[in-house]
Write an enzyme that holds these catalytic residues in place. Sequence first.
Site, mmCIF file in Angstrom:
data_model
loop_
_atom_site.group_PDB
_atom_site.id
_atom_site.type_symbol
_atom_site.label_atom_id
_atom_site.label_comp_id
_atom_site.label_asym_id
_atom_site.label_seq_id
_atom_site.Cartn_x
_atom_site.Cartn_y
_atom_site.Cartn_z
ATOM 1 N N ARG A 1 -11.978 -9.187 -0.137
ATOM 2 C CA ARG A 1 -11.365 -10.196 0.730
ATOM 3 C C ARG A 1 -10.009 -9.740 1.271
ATOM 4 O O ARG A 1 -9.843 -9.490 2.459
ATOM 5 C CB ARG A 1 -11.210 -11.533 -0.033
ATOM 6 C CG ARG A 1 -10.994 -12.749 0.874
ATOM 7 C CD ARG A 1 -9.547 -12.967 1.315
ATOM 8 N NE ARG A 1 -8.625 -13.096 0.186
ATOM 9 C CZ ARG A 1 -7.308 -13.108 0.316
ATOM 10 N NH1 ARG A 1 -6.743 -12.981 1.517
ATOM 11 N NH2 ARG A 1 -6.521 -13.194 -0.750
ATOM 12 N N ASP A 2 -9.033 -9.557 0.407
ATOM 13 C CA ASP A 2 -7.680 -9.222 0.875
ATOM 14 C C ASP A 2 -7.634 -7.828 1.475
ATOM 15 O O ASP A 2 -6.833 -7.552 2.375
ATOM 16 C CB ASP A 2 -6.693 -9.337 -0.289
ATOM 17 C CG ASP A 2 -5.236 -9.419 0.177
ATOM 18 O OD1 ASP A 2 -5.000 -9.711 1.361
ATOM 19 O OD2 ASP A 2 -4.342 -9.199 -0.655
ATOM 20 N N HIS B 1 0.333 -10.738 -7.931
ATOM 21 C CA HIS B 1 -0.385 -10.134 -6.798
ATOM 22 C C HIS B 1 0.644 -9.324 -6.002
ATOM 23 O O HIS B 1 1.419 -9.882 -5.227
ATOM 24 C CB HIS B 1 -0.981 -11.272 -5.961
ATOM 25 C CG HIS B 1 -1.758 -10.831 -4.757
ATOM 26 N ND1 HIS B 1 -3.132 -10.910 -4.691
ATOM 27 C CD2 HIS B 1 -1.370 -10.325 -3.572
ATOM 28 C CE1 HIS B 1 -3.547 -10.472 -3.518
ATOM 29 N NE2 HIS B 1 -2.496 -10.108 -2.810
ATOM 30 N N HIS C 1 1.884 -6.102 -3.502
ATOM 31 C CA HIS C 1 1.563 -5.122 -2.461
ATOM 32 C C HIS C 1 2.495 -3.922 -2.615
ATOM 33 O O HIS C 1 3.633 -4.062 -3.051
ATOM 34 C CB HIS C 1 1.695 -5.760 -1.071
ATOM 35 C CG HIS C 1 0.534 -6.639 -0.729
ATOM 36 N ND1 HIS C 1 -0.358 -6.357 0.272
ATOM 37 C CD2 HIS C 1 0.099 -7.803 -1.289
ATOM 38 C CE1 HIS C 1 -1.283 -7.309 0.338
ATOM 39 N NE2 HIS C 1 -1.027 -8.199 -0.594
ATOM 40 N N CYS D 1 -0.598 -5.722 4.728
ATOM 41 C CA CYS D 1 -0.162 -6.985 5.314
ATOM 42 C C CYS D 1 0.103 -6.775 6.794
ATOM 43 O O CYS D 1 0.892 -5.906 7.168
ATOM 44 C CB CYS D 1 1.097 -7.484 4.631
ATOM 45 S SG CYS D 1 1.704 -9.005 5.370
ATOM 46 N N ASN E 1 -2.510 -3.363 -0.945
ATOM 47 C CA ASN E 1 -2.446 -3.932 -2.284
ATOM 48 C C ASN E 1 -2.264 -2.850 -3.342
ATOM 49 O O ASN E 1 -2.600 -1.693 -3.126
ATOM 50 C CB ASN E 1 -3.758 -4.659 -2.586
ATOM 51 C CG ASN E 1 -3.940 -5.905 -1.747
ATOM 52 O OD1 ASN E 1 -4.327 -5.830 -0.593
ATOM 53 N ND2 ASN E 1 -3.645 -7.050 -2.324
#
Lengths: 306, 306
Positions: B20-21, B213, B215, B246, B255
Amino acid sequence: MLVPDAGLPERVEIYEVGPRDGLQNESNTVPVAVKAEFLERLANAGLRTIEASSFVHPKWVPQLADSEELVERMNWHDDVAYPFLVPNARGLDRAIEAGVRHAAVFASATETFAQRNLNRSLETQFEMFSQVVTRATENGMRVRAYVSMAFGEPWEGAVDPAQAASVGKRLMDMGCDELSLGDTIGVATPGHVGALLDACVAAGVPMESIAVHFHDTYGQALSNTLAALRHGVTTVDASAGGLGGCPFAGSATGNLATEDLVWMLDGLGIAHGVDLDALVATSVWMAGELGRPSPSRVVAALAPSD
Amino acid sequence: MLVPDAGLPERVEIYEVGPRDGLQNESNTVPVAVKAEFLERLANAGLRTIEASSFVHPKWVPQLADSEELVERMNWHDDVAYPFLVPNARGLDRAIEAGVRHAAVFASATETFAQRNLNRSLETQFEMFSQVVTRATENGMRVRAYVSMAFGEPWEGAVDPAQAASVGKRLMDMGCDELSLGDTIGVATPGHVGALLDACVAAGVPMESIAVHFHDTYGQALSNTLAALRHGVTTVDASAGGLGGCPFAGSATGNLATEDLVWMLDGLGIAHGVDLDALVATSVWMAGELGRPSPSRVVAALAPSD
């Protein structure tokens, strides 16, 4: 946001290794004028210890064959220490001849790497380094000792902390004033860092004379550094732009990037004296000279986009 | 060498966000068959929570427009949780219709990002999420809440830990069972991590329900994770191969790579259940599908060379 963390030092000394450990692993040789400008930019960015080059035999590291010429051309700042690596007695002869005041020797933590890198046994490396360090200090030089492969190496695997610490202690007993623990192939993790630091202190090496030297081959360099700082280390080796890499690791990733270290120290409110913008600009310029982008995350994030 | 470190957990749950991310930030849309195979490979590598996709409007994230088809085609393992992001009431409708059992909502820690990402104020996001979370839990779903921009964001700069913690507490009070603190633009450093965790616990969010979470935009993701583990966190978000990035950060880095996390956990003797070789093989395969190398250091180091 500046958020200090209990148990961390107020100030960290950054030992910049890019010009030596970085450039010696570049496939292209950088012109001596570029090397001199690199040193000048690093000094102007606030770095106060910059390992400038190596008096290694040109046959082994042709990238650094121009050390004498670099000594002539570089702009020596009075408040900057410029150590040169001296691999052996012949390298020390050259360093003394050139008038260098700071030297570094590069020892192995393991038998196999001593034989492969130095072409001598683990035990006989001490005889060689003892003569080198004694003569260097007699000539008024300060000497740093590297323990390479201090955490693991390609042939013997993980290295016992007591073994690496014992090598370090013997080097310090020769008269070295700083011990840099090198994770040459980047395999260390934070618990191992603490264990090796404990072993060094138990062997009689004062924590204030220990530096850490991490490679980012497996992405661990900065978390290992954080673990070392919590353990009391206050000197950290880093390479501007993350230049360099270990020819044995089969990976393109190199040293801990000075910029990534500075970002963490800034966030923790730990003083270091480096101007991040000037350093990023230096690494962007050097990436242009080398013809490839910097592996530093901070440089990639802060560099002006095309 | 396996060297535990006092004060760290015995086991860490890895919450895999790559599908997903990671994929939502890829410029190329990946075919649904490749997505289904990605999920299958991740499950077979031992991951037990895998955020599979998002029921976001295709206009905003066209890369994930095929969630219903993915639900049909993926192989659902009984022992794996597959959360789907539900950005709003319409997304929840679609998730319920598709029979999904795990949802995630994505809230903002700041006023500016709420307006830019959700097109509503910080305060009115809670009305929307309250309805979504209530209806999801009434339908028997478990719901994770993300607090995005929890450390800093591009318009307001650093975010006050008390502010981010307050947003998290309000989401938990709606009935969410997990809170993921998101450093969406990668600016956090270890002291800030500890400060936000302290603020969350002070606000009444139990440490065991907090995930982190990170990055890697500035290279800090793994050292921030180490700081979080020392603070008591036992759930860590990571993305296979370091997929993602991002869109606001102007950087190619994404990530925290699951492989880099696993390397550190292995060295620390912390259990996680993931087969590193199978995971690296998965990321090498996915890099081939995406046509670019993985940004994970471990993947680069362990991938078979050409």
